[in-house]
Design a protein around this motif. Sequence first.
Motif, PDB file in Angstrom:
ATOM      1  N   ASN A  70      10.325  29.854  -2.133  1.00  0.00           N
ATOM      2  CA  ASN A  70       8.981  30.283  -1.331  1.00  0.00           C
ATOM      3  C   ASN A  70       8.071  30.437  -2.614  1.00  0.00           C
ATOM      4  O   ASN A  70       6.744  30.255  -2.347  1.00  0.00           O
ATOM      5  CB  ASN A  70       8.987  31.673  -0.688  1.00  0.00           C
ATOM      6  N   ALA A  71       8.406  31.096  -3.586  1.00  0.00           N
ATOM      7  CA  ALA A  71       7.287  31.234  -4.869  1.00  0.00           C
ATOM      8  C   ALA A  71       6.915  30.008  -5.538  1.00  0.00           C
ATOM      9  O   ALA A  71       5.823  29.980  -5.646  1.00  0.00           O
ATOM     10  CB  ALA A  71       8.220  32.243  -5.816  1.00  0.00           C
TER      11      ALA A  71
ATOM     12  N   GLY B 213       6.723  27.205  -3.800  1.00  0.00           N
ATOM     13  CA  GLY B 213       5.530  26.590  -3.025  1.00  0.00           C
ATOM     14  C   GLY B 213       4.068  27.142  -2.960  1.00  0.00           C
ATOM     15  O   GLY B 213       3.254  26.631  -2.694  1.00  0.00           O
ATOM     16  N   ARG B 214       4.214  28.591  -3.388  1.00  0.00           N
ATOM     17  CA  ARG B 214       2.852  29.528  -3.366  1.00  0.00           C
ATOM     18  C   ARG B 214       2.237  29.088  -4.941  1.00  0.00           C
ATOM     19  O   ARG B 214       1.313  29.681  -5.198  1.00  0.00           O
ATOM     20  CB  ARG B 214       3.121  30.819  -2.963  1.00  0.00           C
TER      21      ARG B 214
ATOM     22  N   ARG C 271       4.826  23.675  -9.780  1.00  0.00           N
ATOM     23  CA  ARG C 271       3.740  23.923  -8.791  1.00  0.00           C
ATOM     24  C   ARG C 271       4.199  23.174  -7.501  1.00  0.00           C
ATOM     25  O   ARG C 271       3.780  23.735  -6.430  1.00  0.00           O
ATOM     26  CB  ARG C 271       2.469  23.245  -9.152  1.00  0.00           C
TER      27      ARG C 271
END
Length: 442
Positions: free
Chosen positions: A221-222, A224-225, A329
């Motif tokens: 999740n991190a 992806g953000r 990223r």
Amino acid sequence: MTLTGAKATTPTLKPRPRVRYVGVDLARFLAIAGMMAAHLIAVRYTLPGSTDAELPYLEVMSLVTNGTAAALFAVLGGVSVVFATQKFLRNGERWKATAAVAVRGAVLIVLGVALGSIDNTIVVILAYYGVAMILVSPLVAVRSWVLGVIAGVLTLVFGWLNIHLRTALGARIEGPHTSLSFLTHDLGVGLRALFVTGEYPAITWVTYLLVGMLIGRALSNAAGRGMLGRTAAKLAALGAAMFIVAQLVSNWVLANLLVVGILIPGTPLEDGVFEILHSGGMGAPSSRNIFSQILATPHSGSIMDLMRTFGISFAVIGLLVFLCDRERRALTSTEPGSLPAGTTATTPGIGARLLDVVRATGAAPLTVYTLHIVVSGLLWYPYFSANADPAGLANIPWWVVGNGAFALQIAGALLIGAVLSVTKKRGPLEALLSKIVGFVVR
């Protein structure tokens, strides 16, 4: 063609290819190297022939490796569960995600039973590990808070239940080797050992896998953000704090509350302290007394043991991901060494090449671990088999046990990593496992 004014449709999400996290692979390498050190160096503390000058070093090696490396390996297994099932879950194929993990577990059980039949002192973890993977397979798609609640309950309760059950059964440990003869001699006892009464009870390993799944989800999740570096740094800091608190609490309890006869009945204090904290709990806390739950006894599944090993795993994974992957990223490629989006490839220097050898070694943990067990079994057989002369334990050659043996096996593992790095291939057992899973799921 889109008509103006037409009702918008839900866009199709582009599939995000899997990518290798360099930091995660390096953590796998440390886990494998730590288990090798426990099997080849720390084990010398229990063997005759060690000098007084060597004992402090062997005590340190035992403290550093005993319990921590296997726990890190298990937590990383949970991270791998997340990475291996992401594609299925994004496509809404929950049953395929569940089946993929369960099949992996079944294959590991078969391999673990085969390796467990090799006559040596190493307790092979793979059968226990495989059972744990089957147990967590139905949970691959549940919400993270559910995983956290289950892991929390198991952390607080299972160690206490485990030692009470073992006491009631009169079984301090059953097995511990998961050979085919042991499992088939009495199937009930064999299954009981795999789940609860063995040296690596699967229920405890479920806890590690669940925690690893939470880490894997947090990292994905991190990434992806665009916040992977920050998340990894927080994970490392949290892990360091957990380790320090757990170790300090355990040390305080040992120094102030240990009463002879409470933790190890009939064992003199001066003879029992090292056995409690260094030699390991054989899968369960040292006694039913509540204080045994607050001692960080390796391989005991006590609350402080789990907190300490959780902390070490968080710190290692978080730090290595922060150092090696924080600029990522987006998930861009399945190839080792793939670059973040928007960057250009350059010719890697010698440092990057050497790092990729270590990374490739860590990316083949099943291959390296299996070869370690087989090679150790062949070399150890004349000294540790049932027919061996006990007097020979004092004169084991340097290439069998000790620093020299560890150096040779690490060199062999890195040689495998070098070949995989150059050829851009997966480890042979990893590739075989992937094919089996793919065939069954399809």
